[in-house]
Design a protein around this motif. Structure first.
Motif, mmCIF file in Angstrom:
data_model
loop_
_atom_site.group_PDB
_atom_site.id
_atom_site.type_symbol
_atom_site.label_atom_id
_atom_site.label_comp_id
_atom_site.label_asym_id
_atom_site.label_seq_id
_atom_site.Cartn_x
_atom_site.Cartn_y
_atom_site.Cartn_z
ATOM 1 N N TYR A 1 0.808 -1.212 0.000
ATOM 2 C CA TYR A 1 0.000 0.000 0.000
ATOM 3 C C TYR A 1 0.851 1.277 0.000
ATOM 4 O O TYR A 1 0.573 2.225 -0.741
ATOM 5 N N MET B 1 1.256 12.184 -9.257
ATOM 6 C CA MET B 1 0.295 13.299 -9.175
ATOM 7 C C MET B 1 1.043 14.620 -9.339
ATOM 8 O O MET B 1 0.588 15.528 -10.041
ATOM 9 N N HIS C 1 1.559 7.158 -6.208
ATOM 10 C CA HIS C 1 0.382 7.983 -6.505
ATOM 11 C C HIS C 1 0.703 9.464 -6.345
ATOM 12 O O HIS C 1 0.407 10.283 -7.216
ATOM 13 N N GLN D 1 -11.032 13.584 4.794
ATOM 14 C CA GLN D 1 -12.056 12.545 4.560
ATOM 15 C C GLN D 1 -13.331 12.900 5.341
ATOM 16 O O GLN D 1 -13.780 12.136 6.195
ATOM 17 N N TYR E 1 -7.123 14.228 2.979
ATOM 18 C CA TYR E 1 -6.570 14.250 4.343
ATOM 19 C C TYR E 1 -7.655 14.352 5.414
ATOM 20 O O TYR E 1 -7.536 13.760 6.471
ATOM 21 N N LYS F 1 -13.982 13.198 -4.424
ATOM 22 C CA LYS F 1 -12.632 13.349 -5.006
ATOM 23 C C LYS F 1 -12.630 12.916 -6.468
ATOM 24 O O LYS F 1 -12.090 13.611 -7.332
HETATM 25 C C1 HEM Z 1 -7.262 9.651 -10.540
HETATM 26 C C2 HEM Z 1 -8.025 9.127 -9.639
HETATM 27 C C3 HEM Z 1 -7.638 9.032 -8.181
HETATM 28 C C4 HEM Z 1 -8.031 8.059 -7.293
HETATM 29 C C5 HEM Z 1 -8.929 6.862 -7.602
HETATM 30 C C6 HEM Z 1 -7.425 8.370 -6.010
HETATM 31 C C7 HEM Z 1 -7.566 7.591 -4.855
HETATM 32 C C8 HEM Z 1 -6.810 7.774 -3.725
HETATM 33 C C9 HEM Z 1 -6.845 6.894 -2.559
HETATM 34 C C10 HEM Z 1 -7.737 5.673 -2.407
HETATM 35 C C11 HEM Z 1 -5.951 7.369 -1.669
HETATM 36 C C12 HEM Z 1 -5.552 6.764 -0.295
HETATM 37 C C13 HEM Z 1 -6.303 7.408 0.806
HETATM 38 C C14 HEM Z 1 -5.867 6.821 2.129
HETATM 39 O O1 HEM Z 1 -5.210 5.795 2.189
HETATM 40 O O2 HEM Z 1 -6.223 7.439 3.119
HETATM 41 C C15 HEM Z 1 -5.357 8.551 -2.246
HETATM 42 C C16 HEM Z 1 -4.412 9.296 -1.616
HETATM 43 C C17 HEM Z 1 -4.037 10.522 -2.080
HETATM 44 N N1 HEM Z 1 -4.393 11.105 -3.272
HETATM 45 FE FE1 HEM Z 1 -5.493 10.281 -4.727
HETATM 46 N N2 HEM Z 1 -6.693 9.519 -6.122
HETATM 47 C C18 HEM Z 1 -6.815 9.955 -7.447
HETATM 48 C C19 HEM Z 1 -6.249 11.086 -7.976
HETATM 49 C C20 HEM Z 1 -5.577 12.007 -7.222
HETATM 50 C C21 HEM Z 1 -5.220 13.318 -7.690
HETATM 51 C C22 HEM Z 1 -5.517 13.864 -9.077
HETATM 52 C C23 HEM Z 1 -4.605 13.950 -6.658
HETATM 53 C C24 HEM Z 1 -4.077 15.358 -6.585
HETATM 54 C C25 HEM Z 1 -4.472 16.328 -7.397
HETATM 55 C C26 HEM Z 1 -4.532 13.013 -5.546
HETATM 56 C C27 HEM Z 1 -3.942 13.273 -4.330
HETATM 57 C C28 HEM Z 1 -3.831 12.350 -3.310
HETATM 58 C C29 HEM Z 1 -3.105 12.589 -2.070
HETATM 59 C C30 HEM Z 1 -2.323 13.864 -1.717
HETATM 60 C C31 HEM Z 1 -3.234 11.440 -1.296
HETATM 61 C C32 HEM Z 1 -2.779 11.227 0.168
HETATM 62 C C33 HEM Z 1 -1.545 10.516 0.303
HETATM 63 C C34 HEM Z 1 -1.246 10.424 1.807
HETATM 64 O O3 HEM Z 1 -2.039 9.879 2.577
HETATM 65 O O4 HEM Z 1 -0.192 10.938 2.160
HETATM 66 N N3 HEM Z 1 -5.147 11.844 -5.915
HETATM 67 N N4 HEM Z 1 -5.897 8.777 -3.498
#
Ligand code: HEM
Length: 147
Positions: free
Chosen positions: A9, A20, A16, A145, A143, A91
């Motif tokens: 994970y 991004m 990711h 949620q 962050y 999101k």
């Molecule tokens: C394209 C489709 C996307 C999906 C399906 C998606 C899904 C997710 C999921 C499931 C998480 C983990 C959340 C967790 O474990 O708490 C995550 C984390 C994150 N996503 Fe995405 N995301 C997407 C696109 C993006 C985009 C475009 C951005 C920014 C513009 C982004 C920024 C982030 C950030 C900053 C995190 C947190 C990482 C952390 O916990 O440090 N995501 N995303």
């Protein structure tokens, strides 16, 4: 499969966020490259140079980064069962808008490479802010949620 994804994970999440940043960096650069191309007449060597640069930005950075962000994001959502989470629905709505913006802007750059000038400098400067605004709300959703 879910167990395997859960065990990696943090690699999924790291990748990711890394891609991004590449995607957003490309989306910030492309409108500015369009503005620089406006200084060159249709069919000129200067236009051809910027068209080449935009093409490389699209194929080497923008599109691969977008695909990797989607694949890793959906993998994380599947691994931790986030598909039923309201914050992810919100999101994904914003990210679909960002993806649509990506596709639309790429279309505009292809028109410009053909010598068209569909957008003014003022419009390009305004639309260049869209990814930044979406980024703020996407990161807050992830962050906090809230729902
Ligand atoms: C394209 C489709 C996307 C999906 C399906 C998606 C899904 C997710 C999921 C499931 C998480 C983990 C959340 C967790 O474990 O708490 C995550 C984390 C994150 N996503 Fe995405 N995301 C997407 C696109 C993006 C985009 C475009 C951005 C920014 C513009 C982004 C920024 C982030 C950030 C900053 C995190 C947190 C990482 C952390 O916990 O440090 N995501 N995303």
């Amino acid at each position: 499969m879910q167990e395997l994804l859960s065990s990696i994970y943090l690699f999924l999440k790291s990748g990711h966020v890394i891609f991004m940043v590449f995607w957003l960096a490309g989306l910030f650069m492309l409108p500015r490259q369009c503005i620089y191309m406006l200084d060159h007449a249709p069919g000129s060597p200067g236009e051809a140079k910027w068209a080449e640069r935009m093409g490389k930005l699209r194929t080497i950075i923008l599109t691969p980064a977008m695909i990797i962000v989607w694949v890793l994001g959906l993998s994380m959502a599947y691994a931790h069962g986030h598909f039923s989470s309201g914050w992810l629905h919100a999101k994904l709505t914003l990210v679909l808008v960002l993806t649509g913006y990506h596709g639309w802007l790429v279309g505009q750059t292809k028109k410009m490479a053909r010598g068209e000038r569909p957008l003014s400098e003022k419009t390009l400067r305004m639309i260049g802010e869209v990814p930044g605004i979406l980024l703020i709300f996407v990161v807050l959703l992830v962050y906090f949620q809230p729902f």
